[in-house]
Design a protein around this motif. Structure first.
Motif, PDB file in Angstrom:
ATOM      1  N   GLY A   1      -1.639   7.980  -4.695  1.00  0.00           N
ATOM      2  CA  GLY A   1      -1.954   6.654  -5.185  1.00  0.00           C
ATOM      3  C   GLY A   1      -2.884   6.712  -6.390  1.00  0.00           C
ATOM      4  N   LEU A   2      -3.124   5.559  -6.973  1.00  0.00           N
ATOM      5  CA  LEU A   2      -3.962   5.469  -8.163  1.00  0.00           C
ATOM      6  C   LEU A   2      -5.379   5.956  -7.873  1.00  0.00           C
ATOM      7  CD1 LEU A   2      -4.155   4.578 -11.093  1.00  0.00           C
ATOM      8  CD2 LEU A   2      -4.718   2.287 -10.290  1.00  0.00           C
ATOM      9  N   ARG A   3      -5.898   5.616  -6.715  1.00  0.00           N
ATOM     10  CA  ARG A   3      -7.258   6.042  -6.370  1.00  0.00           C
ATOM     11  C   ARG A   3      -7.346   7.567  -6.319  1.00  0.00           C
ATOM     12  NH1 ARG A   3     -10.367   4.971  -0.728  1.00  0.00           N
ATOM     13  NH2 ARG A   3     -12.301   5.955  -1.317  1.00  0.00           N
ATOM     14  N   TRP A   4      -6.390   8.212  -5.670  1.00  0.00           N
ATOM     15  CA  TRP A   4      -6.408   9.668  -5.574  1.00  0.00           C
ATOM     16  C   TRP A   4      -6.253  10.290  -6.958  1.00  0.00           C
ATOM     17  CZ3 TRP A   4      -3.313  13.696  -6.965  1.00  0.00           C
ATOM     18  CH2 TRP A   4      -3.664  14.947  -6.456  1.00  0.00           C
ATOM     19  N   ARG A   5      -5.291   9.764  -7.739  1.00  0.00           N
ATOM     20  CA  ARG A   5      -5.054  10.328  -9.067  1.00  0.00           C
ATOM     21  C   ARG A   5      -6.279  10.185  -9.959  1.00  0.00           C
ATOM     22  NH1 ARG A   5       0.588   7.723 -10.671  1.00  0.00           N
ATOM     23  NH2 ARG A   5      -0.529   5.980  -9.802  1.00  0.00           N
ATOM     24  N   THR A   6      -6.962   9.051  -9.862  1.00  0.00           N
ATOM     25  CA  THR A   6      -8.167   8.847 -10.664  1.00  0.00           C
ATOM     26  C   THR A   6      -9.249   9.831 -10.255  1.00  0.00           C
ATOM     27  OG1 THR A   6      -7.633   6.515 -10.874  1.00  0.00           O
ATOM     28  CG2 THR A   6      -9.900   7.148 -11.354  1.00  0.00           C
ATOM     29  N   GLY A   7      -9.472   9.950  -8.948  1.00  0.00           N
ATOM     30  CA  GLY A   7     -10.474  10.902  -8.457  1.00  0.00           C
ATOM     31  C   GLY A   7     -10.124  12.331  -8.826  1.00  0.00           C
ATOM     32  N   HIS A   8      -8.855  12.663  -8.719  1.00  0.00           N
ATOM     33  CA  HIS A   8      -8.397  14.004  -9.056  1.00  0.00           C
ATOM     34  C   HIS A   8      -8.611  14.274 -10.545  1.00  0.00           C
ATOM     35  CE1 HIS A   8      -6.085  17.666  -8.587  1.00  0.00           C
ATOM     36  NE2 HIS A   8      -5.357  17.332  -9.630  1.00  0.00           N
TER      37      HIS A   8
ATOM     38  N   THR B   1       2.849   4.198  -1.126  1.00  0.00           N
ATOM     39  CA  THR B   1       3.041   4.939  -2.373  1.00  0.00           C
ATOM     40  C   THR B   1       4.257   5.856  -2.298  1.00  0.00           C
ATOM     41  OG1 THR B   1       1.585   6.715  -1.652  1.00  0.00           O
ATOM     42  CG2 THR B   1       0.585   4.899  -2.911  1.00  0.00           C
TER      43      THR B   1
ATOM     44  N   ALA C   1       0.816  -1.219   0.000  1.00  0.00           N
ATOM     45  CA  ALA C   1       0.000   0.000   0.000  1.00  0.00           C
ATOM     46  C   ALA C   1       0.848   1.266   0.000  1.00  0.00           C
ATOM     47  CB  ALA C   1      -0.921   0.006   1.220  1.00  0.00           C
TER      48      ALA C   1
END
Length: 181
Positions: A139-146, A134, A132
């Motif tokens: 992380g990927l989740r934050w970047r995707t949401g951003h 980074t 987990a």
């Protein structure tokens, strides 16, 4: 990579590299303990691909080779997150086969296997943390949401601009109609 992360990853991976190399060279000492687990996995492997070797010795060697490779990747920080997940996956059958304290009648053996089971559980937790991590980067989740939020805002700006330009065009057209021509 920060020195603490490098040191922690090297320390965490050490057990996998050393025991993986030892078990790859000498898998026969583990066959008796591993057989109950490999016997349960064999039908799944045969259904997935009939050409996969399913004898216990080969499966021990494959698991050991994967531990050495993933352990070295974790230690060097190359593909550390996937390597940590792979190591966690290899740890499950090793722990179940090697330390089944629930099957031991002798209190000394039960206690020893329980300690090793809990040690492996702690290693599993450390590997999950490493997977987990980074390294302070999003992380990927934050970047995707951003990215989704950024795209949504861009669309909203484009809609506002289009409305504004439409109003200006309407005003220009109505002004042009009123002018004597």
């Amino acid at each position: 990579m920060k020195p603490v992360r490098s040191l922690a990853r090297a320390m965490l991976s050490g057990i996998f590299v050393v025991s993986g190399a030892r078990n790859f060279v000498n898998p026969e000492r583990l066959v008796t303990a591993a057989k109950p687990v490999t016997d349960r996995v064999t039908p799944l492997l045969e259904r997935a691909n009939p050409r996969i070797p399913t004898d216990t010795t080969t499966l021990i060697q494959v698991n050991s080779a994967v531990q050495v490779g993933a352990g070295l990747m974790l230690a060097t920080g190359k593909f550390a997150r996937p390597a940590a997940l792979v190591l966690a996956g290899t740890l499950v059958p090793v722990t179940i086969a090697g330390h089944p304290f629930w099957n031991n009648d002798d209190p000394g053996t039960r206690n020893n296997n329980q300690i090793h089971f809990l040690k492996n559980l702690g290693l599993f937790g450390g590997l999950l943390l490493a997977a987990a991590d980074t390294e302070g980067k999003p992380g990927l989740r934050w970047r995707t949401g951003h990215r989704i939020g950024h795209s949504r805002r861009s669309v909203q700006r484009a809609v506002r601009t289009a409305r504004r330009e439409a109003r200006i065009a309407v005003r220009s057209a109505s002004t042009a109609r009123r002018l004597p021509g």
